[in-house]
Design a protein around this motif. Structure first.
Motif, PDB file in Angstrom:
ATOM      1  N   LEU A 125       0.823  -1.209   0.000  1.00 28.15           N
ATOM      2  CA  LEU A 125       0.000   0.000   0.000  1.00 28.15           C
ATOM      3  C   LEU A 125       0.858   1.261   0.000  1.00 28.15           C
ATOM      4  N   ARG A 126       1.906   1.269   0.822  1.00 23.26           N
ATOM      5  CA  ARG A 126       2.789   2.440   0.872  1.00 23.26           C
ATOM      6  C   ARG A 126       3.478   2.667  -0.464  1.00 23.26           C
ATOM      7  N   GLU A 135       2.486   1.777  -3.534  1.00 23.86           N
ATOM      8  CA  GLU A 135       1.561   2.305  -4.543  1.00 23.86           C
ATOM      9  C   GLU A 135       1.160   3.741  -4.233  1.00 23.86           C
ATOM     10  N   LYS A 136       0.954   4.043  -2.965  1.00 26.05           N
ATOM     11  CA  LYS A 136       0.560   5.401  -2.594  1.00 26.05           C
ATOM     12  C   LYS A 136       1.674   6.400  -2.893  1.00 26.05           C
ATOM     13  N   GLU A 137       2.916   6.042  -2.580  1.00 25.28           N
ATOM     14  CA  GLU A 137       4.024   6.971  -2.773  1.00 25.28           C
ATOM     15  C   GLU A 137       4.374   7.172  -4.237  1.00 25.28           C
TER      16      GLU A 137
END
Length: 249
Positions: A80-81, A83-85
């Motif tokens: 998740l981190r 893809e978010k970043e």
């Protein structure tokens, strides 16, 4: 593909980035233009690998995170981190490895199985579950498992290792079927594939055993080149396939 940015714009995660194969993959993926996000459970080893890849590739975008891949929530948080970043994830290269064997079949220790089940199977389960949706959202998502020829031709003393590798391959082939079904009638864009070697060799191994021939072994640099080359092929060409880097048994 060396230095031509063939993976420019791609974001690729590497599990087990601190080992020799991970180091080679970080460097080669960065040279191909990818943003590379490595994970390992050893922060010191990971930091050394990331620094080496940055230096070798002229300061490319290579980062590292200490992640417990035996914990599904931690692995999902990493996905998740990432893809978010970076806005996308185009690949997960699974390089978590390890070996234990015995002199004969009857001397097999089931403690070895317990160790290898976690290292070689559970980490595949967690990374594939965590990264499935981000990879499916990519227009060139790839999940790559590095496996061993012994998975389909096990020897008596390698029962635990071969069985664990075979299970990891089966799980990855199920992931490939999930990508196929998720794509529906549309052209397949995401794929899961298996790169098969006899065993891996690197410079430190050659230095330690200068007289050894390492016949049939794949150099980690050649493995890294093959990993990058998977993105040259369409998802339909590689999905659900074993890509042999050594002779078939």
């Amino acid at each position: 593909m060396a230095g031509n940015g063939a993976l420019s714009g791609a974001v690729i995660a590497v599990a087990g980035a601190g080992g020799p194969a991970g180091r080679a993959a970080l460097r080669r993926l960065a040279e191909a233009g990818a943003t590379v996000v490595g994970a390992d459970n050893d922060p010191e080893r990971l930091a050394e690998a990331v620094d080496a890849a940055r230096y070798a590739s002229g300061g490319a975008a290579v980062t590292g995170e200490t992640v417990d891949l035996l914990d599904l929530d931690s692995t999902r948080d990493w996905a998740l981190r990432t893809e978010k970043e970076f806005g996308r994830v185009d690949g997960l290269v699974h390089l978590v490895g390890g070996w234990r064997g015995s002199e004969t079949f009857i001397k097999t220790s089931l403690d070895d199985w317990d160790f290898l089940e976690l290292l070689l199977i559970r980490t595949v389960q967690h990374t594939s579950l965590a990264f499935f949706e981000p990879l499916q959202r990519s227009d060139r998502g790839r999940y790559l498992l590095i496996s061993a020829a012994g998975a389909s031709n096990p020897s008596a003393g390698n029962a635990s290792y071969a069985a664990a590798k075979a299970a990891a391959e089966a799980w990855t082939l199920a992931l490939a079927d999930a990508f196929r079904k998720a794509g529906g009638a549309e052209e397949l864009t995401s794929a899961a594939a298996i790169l098969v070697v006899k065993a891996l060799v690197h410079d430190a191994m050659r230095a330690d055993r200068p007289n050894a021939k390492f016949a049939g072994f794949t150099d980690v640099k050649d493995l890294a080149e093959a990993v990058v080359g998977v993105w040259d092929k369409s998802a339909a060409e590689v999905n659900g396939n074993r890509l042999w880097l050594t002779e078939k048994p």
